[in-house]
Design an enzyme around this catalytic site. Structure first.
Site, short mmCIF file in Angstrom:
data_model
loop_
_atom_site.label_atom_id
_atom_site.label_comp_id
_atom_site.label_asym_id
_atom_site.label_seq_id
_atom_site.Cartn_x
_atom_site.Cartn_y
_atom_site.Cartn_z
N ARG A 177 0.87 -1.13 -0.07
CA ARG A 177 -0.05 -0.06 -0.10
C ARG A 177 0.89 1.08 0.03
O ARG A 177 2.04 1.09 0.27
CB ARG A 177 -1.16 -0.10 1.31
CG ARG A 177 -0.41 0.06 2.55
CD ARG A 177 -1.25 0.02 3.78
NE ARG A 177 -0.71 0.41 4.82
CZ ARG A 177 -1.46 0.40 6.13
NH1 ARG A 177 -2.77 0.16 6.31
NH2 ARG A 177 -0.68 0.43 7.21
N ASN A 204 -4.65 8.39 4.23
CA ASN A 204 -4.79 7.55 5.48
C ASN A 204 -3.05 7.59 6.07
O ASN A 204 -2.37 7.22 5.09
CB ASN A 204 -4.99 6.12 5.32
CG ASN A 204 -5.01 5.28 6.58
OD1 ASN A 204 -5.94 5.79 7.59
ND2 ASN A 204 -4.50 4.34 6.61
N GLU A 205 -3.13 8.08 7.34
CA GLU A 205 -1.84 8.16 7.93
C GLU A 205 -0.76 8.49 6.61
O GLU A 205 0.20 7.65 6.37
CB GLU A 205 -1.35 6.58 8.42
CG GLU A 205 -2.13 6.34 9.55
CD GLU A 205 -1.54 5.07 10.46
OE1 GLU A 205 -0.90 4.38 9.72
OE2 GLU A 205 -1.82 4.99 11.45
N GLU A 219 -7.75 5.51 15.55
CA GLU A 219 -7.33 4.05 15.48
C GLU A 219 -6.97 3.57 16.64
O GLU A 219 -5.79 4.34 17.19
CB GLU A 219 -6.63 3.61 14.36
CG GLU A 219 -7.24 4.09 12.99
CD GLU A 219 -6.04 3.63 11.90
OE1 GLU A 219 -5.11 2.82 12.27
OE2 GLU A 219 -6.26 4.02 10.77
N TRP A 253 1.98 -6.59 13.25
CA TRP A 253 3.23 -5.86 12.45
C TRP A 253 4.23 -5.87 13.63
O TRP A 253 5.51 -5.31 13.06
CB TRP A 253 3.11 -4.63 11.99
CG TRP A 253 2.15 -3.69 12.79
CD1 TRP A 253 1.01 -3.37 12.51
CD2 TRP A 253 2.66 -2.83 13.75
NE1 TRP A 253 0.21 -2.53 13.18
CE2 TRP A 253 1.52 -2.08 14.38
CE3 TRP A 253 3.78 -2.45 14.25
CZ2 TRP A 253 1.42 -1.27 15.16
CZ3 TRP A 253 3.84 -1.56 15.43
CH2 TRP A 253 2.56 -0.79 15.94
N GLU A 267 -3.67 -8.07 6.64
CA GLU A 267 -4.02 -7.70 7.95
C GLU A 267 -5.01 -8.79 8.42
O GLU A 267 -5.66 -8.32 9.67
CB GLU A 267 -4.45 -6.22 8.04
CG GLU A 267 -3.42 -5.30 7.70
CD GLU A 267 -3.76 -4.03 8.08
OE1 GLU A 267 -2.87 -3.05 8.78
OE2 GLU A 267 -4.65 -3.34 7.56
N LYS A 268 -4.85 -9.74 8.12
CA LYS A 268 -6.09 -10.70 8.35
C LYS A 268 -5.68 -11.45 9.92
O LYS A 268 -6.74 -11.71 10.41
CB LYS A 268 -6.06 -12.14 7.49
CG LYS A 268 -4.94 -12.72 7.34
CD LYS A 268 -5.15 -13.80 6.34
CE LYS A 268 -3.90 -14.75 6.18
NZ LYS A 268 -2.92 -14.02 5.42
N PHE A 269 -4.49 -11.10 10.35
CA PHE A 269 -4.58 -11.58 11.75
C PHE A 269 -4.46 -10.31 12.54
O PHE A 269 -3.77 -10.38 13.72
CB PHE A 269 -3.23 -12.43 11.99
CG PHE A 269 -3.35 -13.69 11.38
CD1 PHE A 269 -4.33 -14.56 11.43
CD2 PHE A 269 -2.51 -14.21 10.22
CE1 PHE A 269 -4.72 -15.77 10.90
CE2 PHE A 269 -2.74 -15.34 9.84
CZ PHE A 269 -3.77 -16.07 10.04
N HIS A 270 -4.79 -9.10 12.23
CA HIS A 270 -4.95 -7.98 13.13
C HIS A 270 -6.14 -8.04 13.53
O HIS A 270 -7.30 -8.27 13.07
CB HIS A 270 -4.81 -6.88 12.22
CG HIS A 270 -4.62 -5.62 12.99
ND1 HIS A 270 -5.54 -4.88 13.62
CD2 HIS A 270 -3.61 -4.63 13.05
CE1 HIS A 270 -5.07 -3.96 14.15
NE2 HIS A 270 -3.77 -3.80 13.86
C1 GAL Z 1 -2.42 1.86 10.77
C2 GAL Z 1 -3.36 1.72 9.61
C3 GAL Z 1 -4.33 0.77 9.39
C4 GAL Z 1 -4.08 -0.41 9.91
C5 GAL Z 1 -3.40 -0.22 11.12
C6 GAL Z 1 -2.94 -1.65 11.65
O1 GAL Z 1 -1.19 2.24 10.49
O2 GAL Z 1 -3.78 3.27 9.37
O3 GAL Z 1 -4.99 0.87 8.02
O4 GAL Z 1 -2.98 -0.86 8.90
O5 GAL Z 1 -2.31 0.51 11.16
O6 GAL Z 1 -2.27 -1.65 12.86
#
Ligand code: GAL
Length: 685
Positions: A127, A165-166, A323, A331, A371-374
């Site tokens: 991304r 975004n960010e 968020e 991560w 991000e399936k394991f987030h």
């Molecule tokens: C942020 C981001 C989100 C998601 C999240 C995961 O950096 O804006 O899209 O990736 O982290 O922790």
């Protein structure tokens, strides 16, 4: 040599800006409906209502969903999602959708891809693969923003605009040809002539003198270390380039919409690419993303610091937690699940420090993709899960705190913090790599935090006249004018605590000669003649018995200055380690304290307590490393937040109404291990 333009934004005064208006503390999340079949959307909205969700960010990564290679924008699906949310009374935090370009765009225009310092390109497939200075990317992005803003600019569901975004999470520093040209333009604006640039960067050293702007590059990888002035200016440029992108999107939105505009900051330990002091004035409301980082020694203290700093960015106004996570992220090397109750403690710890919104990434856990394991509000296990029950409990608790909205955190202590100082301090060649700027800041902040001292984290150069204590931890780079505000605060009666490494260089990263810390030598009545850091694992002792590590220095003091403690061993044995100059700026002024080593945590806490008490700063009774106690006040009301992260219950004197449990507190309140209580205090202002 001209001073570099301080990163002050040319933004509209706060009073003219649209305000984010919401009924109570917002509770919400990122919602990515494009990942799901429309049949799931209805269940999503029903569950959102069940949890009390009232603010949802959509279209954050929507570009490829909305627009195909023919350029036509198809809003049918987004319309349907927004209508569903609207019908359920859920407000929309609408993304411009430009965060990640779709593959058709990068295939057609590969020149928009970012290039790293080693000259390699970063490709699509992840991304944010775009160069912040690319006019081609900008053109396509603004066309999409225009379409989205025209369509939804006055939609009754939309509460807030969410630019991209960010910004800069992955692509802040690009070295492509377009960025190189933009860097040169930025440098010309800042320095005027090539001779001034040479002076600012000290290019007489190592045969680096430039004769023409076209010779100047972004700081690409070299065979040795790079010119630190060039690296520092590149950081500034990169931050400004992304801010320019934000500004361009915001301008397009404002043509079609009177609603407030923001973007989500990353005030966090592991990202340092943007100087948010220059960004914040451009936000209609400040929003931050924060994730607990278990690679740090004290993740919770970092959360508190980030929240205080975000409040500083918001000039003390309430801000939005845009968020955070319900549980594990995906991560870090090991992604820890939250303990039962920890989500509530983390969320309300942000509210305790000024957040008027508690939002998460993301609504429903993805089944595919990176991000399936987030974690998410709806986990893979579905709503029949402990996590979902905690989510609904949190939603209810947040609703019970609605009356706190709009109140502010009061503090007598200012901690000076700057991204510029971070960039300059953590340079390639420096006295020690064993201590980074942020670790130094966190150590000093942590001592105040554990003492129950409320702190504002502010920009150097801010008006400090209302503070009793000004703390300057390791502020390596400082402008002369900004340094003087500390002297002024001391002259007006505040105490100051300045720690080693502060005030060493000016805005051009040029050392102030005559002994460190050049910017505050006179105020402190000291002269550091030589830095003498020690290897990690080497223990240092002071005469008082206090322990220290990593840093020593060889210092002399003037007659006016008292030596509070000396090094008992190490490379500065016998020399001062801690000093105090009483009435440092003349009769009636405050005292200027200096700390020339990194005290061990308990000793640092004891030392900080001594200064805090000398300055007459209040410590919250009952507060500790495990028990955070803070206050939000306003309109004659006062709310005391007690967040008990510990394994033992605590009892605190209090009187009033407790909002989380809805009980009356008559003199004393028991806060069980792991619980949060918020007391509307009786008779308090
Ligand atoms: C942020 C981001 C989100 C998601 C999240 C995961 O950096 O804006 O899209 O990736 O982290 O922790």
């Amino acid at each position: 040599m001209p001073a570099l333009t301080p990163p002050l934004a040319d933004a509209a005064p706060a009073t003219e800006r649209p305000r984010f208006v919401h009924q109570g503390i917002a509770f919400g999340c990122d919602y990515n409906p494009e990942q799901w079949d429309p049949s799931v959307w209805r269940e999503d909205v029903a569950l959102m209502r069940e949890a009390g969700v009232d603010l949802v960010a959509v279209n954050i990564f929507g570009w490829a969903w909305l627009q195909g290679p023919d350029g036509d924008v198809d809003f049918r699906a987004l319309d349907e999602v927004i209508e569903l949310l609207h019908a359920a009374g859920i407000r929309v935090n609408l993304g411009t959708g430009t965060s990640s370009p779709p593959p058709w765009l990068t295939a057609r225009h590969p020149e928009i891809l970012p290039v790293m310092a080693d000259g390699t390109t970063r490709y699509p497939g992840g991304r944010q693969a775009w160069c912040p200075s690319s006019p081609v990317f900008r053109r396509y992005a603004l066309a999409l923003v225009d379409a989205v803003a025209r369509r939804y600019g006055d939609h009754p569901a939309v509460a807030l605009w969410h630019v991209s975004n960010e910004l800069g999470c992955h692509n802040a520093r690009c070295h492509c040809d377009e960025s190189t040209r933009a860097f040169r333009r930025w440098l010309r604006e800042q320095h005027g002539t090539i001779d001034e640039l040479n002076r600012a960067w000290g290019t007489s050293f190592w045969s680096q003198r430039y004769t023409d702007w076209d010779e100047v590059l972004t700081p690409r990888l070299t065979v040795s270390s790079r010119n630190p002035g060039q690296v520092l200016d590149f950081h500034r440029f990169a931050s400004d380039a992304l801010l320019e992108h934000h500004r361009a999107e915001a301008e397009v939105i404002r043509r079609h919409s009177a609603l407030p505009v923001t973007t989500n900051f990353m005030v966090t330990a592991h990202i340092r690419d943007l100087d948010y002091w220059s960004w914040a004035p451009e936000m209609d409301v400040v929003a931050n993303d924060h994730y607990l980082d278990h690679r740090l020694g004290a993740p919770r203290t970092e959360l508190a610091f980030a929240a205080d700093l975000t409040r500083g960015l918001a000039s003390g106004e309430p801000w939005l937690l845009m968020e955070h996570s319900t549980g594990a992220v995906n991560w870090q090397p090991v992604n820890l699940a939250k303990e039962p109750g920890q989500m509530l403690r983390n969320s309300l710890a942000h509210v305790a420090r000024g957040a008027d919104a508690v939002c998460f990434f993301q609504w429903r856990a993805s089944l595919q993709g990176s991000e399936k394991f987030h974690s998410a509000l709806v986990p893979h296990a579905g709503p029949d899960s402990a996590l979902w029950r905690e989510v609904t409990e949190l939603g209810a608790a947040v609703a019970r705190l609605d009356e706190v909205q709009g109140t502010r955190v009061a503090s007598d202590v200012a901690v000076l913090f700057a991204w510029e100082a971070w960039w300059a301090n953590d340079a390639e060649n420096r006295p020690t790599h064993a201590l980074d700027y942020l670790d130094h800041v966190h150590a000093v902040y942590g001592a105040l935090h554990d003492l129950g001292v409320a702190t504002d984290v502010v920009r150097p150069g801010s008006d400090l006249s209302d503070y009793r204590l000004v703390v300057v931890p390791g502020l390596h780079l400082v402008r002369d004018a900004d340094a003087r505000t500390v002297d002024d605060a001391v002259a007006a009666g505040a105490h100051a605590l300045i720690t080693f490494g502060s005030g060493v260089v000016d805005e051009h990263d040029r050392v102030r000669p005559g002994g460190y810390p050049g910017a505050w030598r006179d105020l402190l009545g000291i002269r550091v003649e030589e830095f003498a850091p020690v290897l990690p694992g080497t223990a240092l002792a002071l005469d008082s018995g206090a322990g220290a590590s990593l840093w020593a220095e060889r210092m002399r003091v003037t007659d006016a200055t008292t030596v509070v403690d000396r090094f008992a061993d190490g490379p500065a044995a016998g020399l001062p380690a801690i000093t105090r100059r009483t009435e440092a700026a003349g009769p009636g002024s405050g005292d200027a304290w200096y700390l020339g080593t990194l005290l061990d945590p308990a000793d640092l806490r004891a030392f900080a307590a001594r200064i805090v008490d000398a300055a007459g700063v209040r410590r919250e009774p009952g507060a500790s490393a495990d028990v955070e106690i803070t206050r939000r006040v306003g309109d004659g009301r006062s709310y005391r937040f007690i967040v008990n992260h510990g394994t033992d219950g605590v009892t605190i004197d209090a009187r009033g109404a407790e909002l989380v449990t809805g009980t009356v507190v008559d003199g004393r309140i028991e806060v069980p291990a792991g619980a949060v209580r918020v007391v509307r205090e009786e008779g308090a202002a």
